[in-house]
Design a protein around this motif. Structure first.
Motif, PDB file in Angstrom:
ATOM      1  N   LEU A   1      16.607  16.383   0.471  1.00  0.00           N
ATOM      2  CA  LEU A   1      18.145  17.180   0.145  1.00  0.00           C
ATOM      3  C   LEU A   1      19.160  16.245  -0.142  1.00  0.00           C
ATOM      4  N   VAL A   2      19.211  14.963   0.004  1.00  0.00           N
ATOM      5  CA  VAL A   2      20.351  14.029  -0.568  1.00  0.00           C
ATOM      6  C   VAL A   2      20.316  13.826  -2.244  1.00  0.00           C
ATOM      7  N   ASP A   3      18.840  13.913  -2.612  1.00  0.00           N
ATOM      8  CA  ASP A   3      18.752  13.723  -3.957  1.00  0.00           C
ATOM      9  C   ASP A   3      19.322  14.880  -4.792  1.00  0.00           C
ATOM     10  N   GLN A   4      18.949  16.238  -4.259  1.00  0.00           N
ATOM     11  CA  GLN A   4      19.544  17.514  -4.593  1.00  0.00           C
ATOM     12  C   GLN A   4      20.792  17.382  -4.829  1.00  0.00           C
ATOM     13  N   GLN A   5      21.599  17.089  -3.740  1.00  0.00           N
ATOM     14  CA  GLN A   5      22.957  17.080  -3.415  1.00  0.00           C
ATOM     15  C   GLN A   5      23.699  16.173  -4.746  1.00  0.00           C
ATOM     16  N   MET A   6      22.873  14.825  -4.741  1.00  0.00           N
ATOM     17  CA  MET A   6      23.486  13.996  -5.782  1.00  0.00           C
ATOM     18  C   MET A   6      23.261  14.620  -7.221  1.00  0.00           C
ATOM     19  N   GLY A   7      22.288  15.240  -7.538  1.00  0.00           N
ATOM     20  CA  GLY A   7      21.931  15.963  -8.779  1.00  0.00           C
ATOM     21  C   GLY A   7      22.877  17.178  -8.992  1.00  0.00           C
ATOM     22  N   GLU A   8      23.124  17.630  -7.957  1.00  0.00           N
ATOM     23  CA  GLU A   8      24.338  18.921  -8.258  1.00  0.00           C
ATOM     24  C   GLU A   8      25.691  18.179  -8.573  1.00  0.00           C
ATOM     25  N   LYS A   9      25.989  16.904  -8.116  1.00  0.00           N
ATOM     26  CA  LYS A   9      27.241  16.288  -8.501  1.00  0.00           C
ATOM     27  C   LYS A   9      27.054  15.903 -10.035  1.00  0.00           C
ATOM     28  N   LEU A  10      26.176  15.835 -10.531  1.00  0.00           N
ATOM     29  CA  LEU A  10      26.060  15.318 -11.985  1.00  0.00           C
ATOM     30  C   LEU A  10      26.654  16.555 -12.980  1.00  0.00           C
ATOM     31  N   PRO A  11      27.190  16.138 -14.282  1.00  0.00           N
ATOM     32  CA  PRO A  11      27.488  17.024 -15.199  1.00  0.00           C
ATOM     33  C   PRO A  11      26.372  17.940 -15.444  1.00  0.00           C
ATOM     34  N   PRO A  12      26.589  19.508 -15.554  1.00  0.00           N
ATOM     35  CA  PRO A  12      25.863  20.445 -15.790  1.00  0.00           C
ATOM     36  C   PRO A  12      24.686  20.220 -16.998  1.00  0.00           C
ATOM     37  N   GLU A  13      25.076  19.174 -17.981  1.00  0.00           N
ATOM     38  CA  GLU A  13      24.144  18.725 -19.042  1.00  0.00           C
ATOM     39  C   GLU A  13      22.987  17.841 -18.575  1.00  0.00           C
TER      40      GLU A  13
ATOM     41  N   THR B   1       0.896  -1.392   0.213  1.00  0.00           N
ATOM     42  CA  THR B   1       0.037  -0.069  -0.031  1.00  0.00           C
ATOM     43  C   THR B   1       0.889   1.364  -0.076  1.00  0.00           C
ATOM     44  N   ALA B   2       0.195   2.436  -0.169  1.00  0.00           N
ATOM     45  CA  ALA B   2       0.984   3.587  -0.218  1.00  0.00           C
ATOM     46  C   ALA B   2       1.639   3.728   1.022  1.00  0.00           C
ATOM     47  N   GLU B   3       0.744   3.592   2.195  1.00  0.00           N
ATOM     48  CA  GLU B   3       1.511   3.636   3.714  1.00  0.00           C
ATOM     49  C   GLU B   3       2.441   2.757   3.770  1.00  0.00           C
ATOM     50  N   ASP B   4       2.663   1.505   3.388  1.00  0.00           N
ATOM     51  CA  ASP B   4       3.737   0.727   3.493  1.00  0.00           C
ATOM     52  C   ASP B   4       5.014   1.475   2.738  1.00  0.00           C
ATOM     53  N   ALA B   5       4.474   1.916   1.349  1.00  0.00           N
ATOM     54  CA  ALA B   5       5.646   2.616   0.652  1.00  0.00           C
ATOM     55  C   ALA B   5       6.049   3.770   1.566  1.00  0.00           C
ATOM     56  N   ASN B   6       5.539   4.437   2.222  1.00  0.00           N
ATOM     57  CA  ASN B   6       5.880   5.546   3.155  1.00  0.00           C
ATOM     58  C   ASN B   6       7.125   5.011   4.151  1.00  0.00           C
ATOM     59  N   SER B   7       7.000   3.829   4.558  1.00  0.00           N
ATOM     60  CA  SER B   7       7.706   3.307   5.647  1.00  0.00           C
ATOM     61  C   SER B   7       9.288   2.851   4.934  1.00  0.00           C
ATOM     62  N   LEU B   8       9.157   2.710   3.648  1.00  0.00           N
ATOM     63  CA  LEU B   8      10.387   2.148   2.831  1.00  0.00           C
ATOM     64  C   LEU B   8      11.091   3.242   2.377  1.00  0.00           C
ATOM     65  N   ILE B   9      10.629   4.394   2.349  1.00  0.00           N
ATOM     66  CA  ILE B   9      11.453   5.356   1.620  1.00  0.00           C
ATOM     67  C   ILE B   9      12.592   5.977   2.436  1.00  0.00           C
ATOM     68  N   ASP B  10      13.721   5.667   2.009  1.00  0.00           N
ATOM     69  CA  ASP B  10      14.917   5.933   2.704  1.00  0.00           C
ATOM     70  C   ASP B  10      15.609   7.228   2.091  1.00  0.00           C
ATOM     71  N   THR B  11      15.522   8.353   3.098  1.00  0.00           N
ATOM     72  CA  THR B  11      15.780   9.622   2.775  1.00  0.00           C
ATOM     73  C   THR B  11      17.413  10.059   3.251  1.00  0.00           C
ATOM     74  N   SER B  12      18.044   8.621   3.435  1.00  0.00           N
ATOM     75  CA  SER B  12      19.442   8.906   3.866  1.00  0.00           C
ATOM     76  C   SER B  12      20.069   8.774   2.592  1.00  0.00           C
ATOM     77  N   LYS B  13      19.806   8.374   1.573  1.00  0.00           N
ATOM     78  CA  LYS B  13      20.561   7.929   0.237  1.00  0.00           C
ATOM     79  C   LYS B  13      19.721   8.513  -0.694  1.00  0.00           C
ATOM     80  N   PRO B  14      20.446   8.900  -1.993  1.00  0.00           N
ATOM     81  CA  PRO B  14      19.814   9.273  -2.958  1.00  0.00           C
ATOM     82  C   PRO B  14      18.982   8.233  -3.941  1.00  0.00           C
ATOM     83  N   HIS B  15      18.091   8.541  -4.210  1.00  0.00           N
ATOM     84  CA  HIS B  15      17.105   7.437  -5.236  1.00  0.00           C
ATOM     85  C   HIS B  15      17.176   7.899  -6.606  1.00  0.00           C
TER      86      HIS B  15
END
Ligand SMILES: C[S@@+](CC[C@H](N)C(=O)[O-])C[C@H]1O[C@@H](n2cnc3c(N)ncnc32)[C@H](O)[C@@H]1O
Length: 139
Positions: free
Chosen positions: A32-44, A2-16
């Motif tokens: 924030l972890v996803d944004q930080q990962m995105g900022e490390k990617l090449p500008p394109e 369920t969507a509730e189960d999904a919430n409990s599986l979302i790991d915000t400590s590492k990028p997805h």
């Protein structure tokens, strides 16, 4: 799951991948972890994500224009309008679309993928492409 189960599986400590892609597209369903990962990617990377999405739009529309009425979208990503079913059902309202992704955050947002035309159908399967039988055998 369920969507509730999904919430409990979302790991915000590492990028997805789904959330980094959402960030690249300018979405808000990322941490924030996803944004930080995105900022490390090449500008394109941002332009390339937009090009990838635009390709999906063109390819899906071409398939619908040429008579395809059943679509299996594996690696759906977090819903970003227009989603595949919105593109193909605009052309062919009777199109049937099944989405599949292994990231629980996509399941959390899956309601947006389930608003079908009355003539067509959409569904969402929480599944991994490395286990195709679970997708193909899903009820
Ligand atoms: C680039 S994003 C979404 C792309 C989207 N199809 C599009 O065209 O805009 C890739 C997606 O694949 C999903 N994904 C990655 N590995 C997967 C796997 N093994 N099984 C299913 N989905 C996977 C990620 O969770 C992510 O949502």
């Amino acid at each position: 799951m369920t969507a509730e189960d999904a919430n409990s599986l979302i790991d915000t400590s590492k990028p997805h991948p789904a959330r980094v892609y959402d960030w690249l597209l300018g979405g808000k369903d990322n941490y924030l972890v996803d944004q930080q990962m995105g900022e490390k990617l090449p500008p394109e990377a941002r332009a390339n994500a937009a090009r990838n999405r635009a390709f999906m739009h063109r390819a899906a529309a071409w398939l619908a224009d040429n008579g395809v009425r059943q679509f299996l979208d594996i690696g759906t990503g977090i819903p970003t309008a227009p989603n595949l079913h919105q593109i193909v059902q605009t052309i062919a309202p009777d199109s049937r679309v099944v989405y599949a992704d292994n990231d629980p955050i996509v399941l959390r947002h899956a309601e947006a993928l389930l608003v079908s035309t009355p003539q067509g159908a959409t569904d969402y399967v929480q599944a991994d492409v490395r286990r195709p039988a679970a997708i193909l055998d899903h009820a």
